[in-house]
Design a protein around this motif. Structure first.
Motif, PDB file in Angstrom:
ATOM      1  N   LEU A 124       0.823  -1.197   0.000  1.00 60.83           N
ATOM      2  CA  LEU A 124       0.000   0.000   0.000  1.00 60.83           C
ATOM      3  C   LEU A 124       0.865   1.258   0.000  1.00 60.83           C
ATOM      4  O   LEU A 124       2.075   1.202   0.196  1.00 60.83           O
ATOM      5  CB  LEU A 124      -0.921  -0.002   1.224  1.00 60.83           C
ATOM      6  N   GLU A 125       0.238   2.413  -0.197  1.00 62.08           N
ATOM      7  CA  GLU A 125       0.974   3.670  -0.350  1.00 62.08           C
ATOM      8  C   GLU A 125       1.754   4.071   0.906  1.00 62.08           C
ATOM      9  O   GLU A 125       2.732   4.814   0.813  1.00 62.08           O
ATOM     10  CB  GLU A 125       0.021   4.803  -0.737  1.00 62.08           C
ATOM     11  N   ASP A 126       1.337   3.588   2.075  1.00 63.97           N
ATOM     12  CA  ASP A 126       2.037   3.929   3.313  1.00 63.97           C
ATOM     13  C   ASP A 126       3.147   2.937   3.648  1.00 63.97           C
ATOM     14  O   ASP A 126       3.781   3.047   4.695  1.00 63.97           O
ATOM     15  CB  ASP A 126       1.044   3.986   4.476  1.00 63.97           C
ATOM     16  N   GLY A 127       3.380   1.961   2.777  1.00 60.93           N
ATOM     17  CA  GLY A 127       4.389   0.949   3.036  1.00 60.93           C
ATOM     18  C   GLY A 127       3.857  -0.311   3.674  1.00 60.93           C
ATOM     19  O   GLY A 127       4.587  -1.289   3.846  1.00 60.93           O
ATOM     20  N   THR A 128       2.575  -0.312   4.037  1.00 57.88           N
ATOM     21  CA  THR A 128       1.949  -1.509   4.607  1.00 57.88           C
ATOM     22  C   THR A 128       1.868  -2.613   3.548  1.00 57.88           C
ATOM     23  O   THR A 128       1.551  -2.357   2.392  1.00 57.88           O
ATOM     24  CB  THR A 128       0.539  -1.186   5.120  1.00 57.88           C
ATOM     25  N   HIS A 129       2.150  -3.839   3.987  1.00 60.60           N
ATOM     26  CA  HIS A 129       2.125  -4.994   3.084  1.00 60.60           C
ATOM     27  C   HIS A 129       0.889  -5.820   3.413  1.00 60.60           C
ATOM     28  O   HIS A 129       0.643  -6.145   4.577  1.00 60.60           O
ATOM     29  CB  HIS A 129       3.398  -5.822   3.293  1.00 60.60           C
ATOM     30  N   ILE A 130       0.093  -6.150   2.400  1.00 60.51           N
ATOM     31  CA  ILE A 130      -1.088  -6.986   2.620  1.00 60.51           C
ATOM     32  C   ILE A 130      -1.085  -8.149   1.632  1.00 60.51           C
ATOM     33  O   ILE A 130      -0.532  -8.048   0.536  1.00 60.51           O
ATOM     34  CB  ILE A 130      -2.411  -6.195   2.485  1.00 60.51           C
ATOM     35  N   ILE A 131      -1.683  -9.250   2.064  1.00 60.65           N
ATOM     36  CA  ILE A 131      -1.889 -10.399   1.183  1.00 60.65           C
ATOM     37  C   ILE A 131      -3.366 -10.768   1.270  1.00 60.65           C
ATOM     38  O   ILE A 131      -3.865 -11.124   2.338  1.00 60.65           O
ATOM     39  CB  ILE A 131      -1.034 -11.604   1.595  1.00 60.65           C
ATOM     40  N   LEU A 132      -4.054 -10.668   0.145  1.00 60.07           N
ATOM     41  CA  LEU A 132      -5.456 -11.074   0.087  1.00 60.07           C
ATOM     42  C   LEU A 132      -5.519 -12.565  -0.177  1.00 60.07           C
ATOM     43  O   LEU A 132      -4.928 -13.059  -1.134  1.00 60.07           O
ATOM     44  CB  LEU A 132      -6.195 -10.339  -1.034  1.00 60.07           C
ATOM     45  N   ASN A 133      -6.233 -13.258   0.678  1.00 59.52           N
ATOM     46  CA  ASN A 133      -6.419 -14.692   0.484  1.00 59.52           C
ATOM     47  C   ASN A 133      -7.569 -14.926  -0.498  1.00 59.52           C
ATOM     48  O   ASN A 133      -8.168 -13.993  -1.026  1.00 59.52           O
ATOM     49  CB  ASN A 133      -6.698 -15.363   1.832  1.00 59.52           C
ATOM     50  N   THR A 134      -7.891 -16.181  -0.688  1.00 65.82           N
ATOM     51  CA  THR A 134      -8.916 -16.581  -1.642  1.00 65.82           C
ATOM     52  C   THR A 134     -10.269 -15.900  -1.405  1.00 65.82           C
ATOM     53  O   THR A 134     -10.686 -15.692  -0.251  1.00 65.82           O
ATOM     54  CB  THR A 134      -9.112 -18.119  -1.571  1.00 65.82           C
ATOM     55  N   ASN A 135     -10.939 -15.509  -2.498  1.00 61.70           N
ATOM     56  CA  ASN A 135     -12.319 -15.024  -2.461  1.00 61.70           C
ATOM     57  C   ASN A 135     -12.521 -13.905  -1.440  1.00 61.70           C
ATOM     58  O   ASN A 135     -13.383 -13.985  -0.567  1.00 61.70           O
ATOM     59  CB  ASN A 135     -13.262 -16.190  -2.157  1.00 61.70           C
ATOM     60  N   SER A 136     -11.707 -12.856  -1.547  1.00 61.62           N
ATOM     61  CA  SER A 136     -11.724 -11.766  -0.562  1.00 61.62           C
ATOM     62  C   SER A 136     -12.001 -10.426  -1.231  1.00 61.62           C
ATOM     63  O   SER A 136     -11.671 -10.205  -2.396  1.00 61.62           O
ATOM     64  CB  SER A 136     -10.386 -11.698   0.172  1.00 61.62           C
ATOM     65  N   LYS A 137     -12.601  -9.518  -0.449  1.00 57.23           N
ATOM     66  CA  LYS A 137     -12.875  -8.159  -0.916  1.00 57.23           C
ATOM     67  C   LYS A 137     -12.424  -7.168   0.151  1.00 57.23           C
ATOM     68  O   LYS A 137     -12.792  -7.291   1.325  1.00 57.23           O
ATOM     69  CB  LYS A 137     -14.370  -7.964  -1.191  1.00 57.23           C
ATOM     70  N   LEU A 138     -11.634  -6.178  -0.277  1.00 58.79           N
ATOM     71  CA  LEU A 138     -11.082  -5.201   0.666  1.00 58.79           C
ATOM     72  C   LEU A 138     -11.055  -3.824   0.018  1.00 58.79           C
ATOM     73  O   LEU A 138     -10.640  -3.675  -1.127  1.00 58.79           O
ATOM     74  CB  LEU A 138      -9.655  -5.603   1.058  1.00 58.79           C
TER      75      LEU A 138
END
Length: 333
Positions: A124-138
């Motif tokens: 993300l723009e602030d340097g946060t790292h995310i991993i979306l798992n299967t069938n996800s909405k964020l």
């Protein structure tokens, strides 16, 4: 067109606020009251802009005589001092810039979604790292004050970067608040589960407009708890976070789970329907590390460890786990 009474009152109030904002005795409470007054009406904002213009042109003194809310000495003392006038103008510029930022809180919004079996690795723009798992909405929103992620479906792993702003993960079942840590949030039908790998996170109820966030429970590394359970005051569960979050490496780790539960978990990652030929086999306990790269390989590995075989129907959409004769309990008397 003559001014309305409301417009005249707003202009008088704006001049009064202009004096207060440049007073050395200005308090934080007054600053907050001013921001509330300004945001209450576009009429107030227009009046304040006009007051700034009158101030800079020196015409505000004429208006002050008709505004009982302001002491004339504040303006005459500043006018008599060139240094004081310059200071007032610099304060005005600073206040104006601050008001612009307040009234225009630029917000960046991002939306992410994964299909069944898909994962996305995102920075993300602030340097946060995310991993979306299967069938996800964020959905994620960033502005100068806070960072907010809205998880409406599925599961997401967060490695939150510290930058002075709070980071909230909002679900329909409650809120997770962090500063900098690593954890996952998974939504269910009637709840959401939080698993912490590193640091601490606070769990609390959903926040209505104007409400303050009140943590119900604080989770630490290798702890797991659902939002509903946290609000009920229950204690967190101890877990092996690396095993629980192995899905990030496209693995699932099972330790003594029932076969029925394993099949349900596999259903999150593959669109095919998996069933058992013999319902009695569903209570078998499974201890295994299953790779999520290919369903056929995954099921063959699982079946071999259980003395079972795999049958695919012609469409390929229905898969049946069939026990070998020796693995079926005898019903003979």
């Amino acid at each position: 067109m003559s001014k309305t009474k409301s417009a005249m009152q707003a202009e008088d109030a704006a001049i009064a606020w202009l004096a207060k904002l440049n007073s050395p005795s200005l308090t934080e409470v007054q600053e907050q009251e001013f921001v509330q007054w300004l945001a209450a009406s576009p009429l107030h904002q227009a009046a304040y802009i006009k007051a700034e213009d009158l101030w800079q042109r020196g015409e505000v003194l004429a208006r002050v005589q008709d505004t009982k809310k302001i002491s004339l000495w504040q303006f005459t003392s500043w006018q008599q001092s060139a240094k004081g006038w310059a200071f007032a103008c610099s304060c005005l510029l600073a206040v104006s810039f601050g008001l612009f930022v307040y009234l225009n809180p630029h917000t960046n919004t991002y939306s992410y979604q994964t299909a069944i079996g898909e994962q996305q690795d995102i920075k993300l723009e602030d340097g946060t790292h995310i991993i979306l798992n299967t069938n996800s909405k964020l959905n994620v929103e960033f502005n100068r004050k806070k960072r907010t992620a809205y998880l409406t479906q599925g599961e997401v792993f967060f490695a939150v970067k510290k930058d002075g702003r709070q980071f909230d993960i909002v679900t329909q079942f409650g809120v997770v608040r962090v500063v900098g840590t690593r954890f996952s949030v998974r939504t269910l039908m009637t709840d959401a589960i939080v698993t912490v790998a590193e640091g601490r996170v606070a769990l609390g109820k959903a926040i209505a407009n104007g409400e303050e966030f009140v943590p119900s429970v604080v989770l630490r590394a290798n702890e797991r708890l659902s939002l509903q359970t946290a609000q009920a005051g229950k204690a967190p569960e101890k877990v092996n976070a690396n095993a629980a979050l192995a899905w990030q490496k496209k693995q699932l780790v099972f330790k003594g789970q029932r076969l029925n539960d394993v099949i349900a978990e596999l259903g999150r990652y593959f669109p095919e329907t998996i069933q058992l030929r013999e319902a009695s086999q569903g209570d078998k306990e499974i201890t295994a590390v299953i790779q999520l790269t290919d369903l056929k390989t995954t099921l063959n590995t699982l079946a071999q460890s259980l003395n079972m075989s795999v049958e695919f129907d012609p469409s390929g959409k229905l898969i049946t786990l069939v026990p070998t004769p020796s693995s079926v309990p005898s019903t003979a008397p």
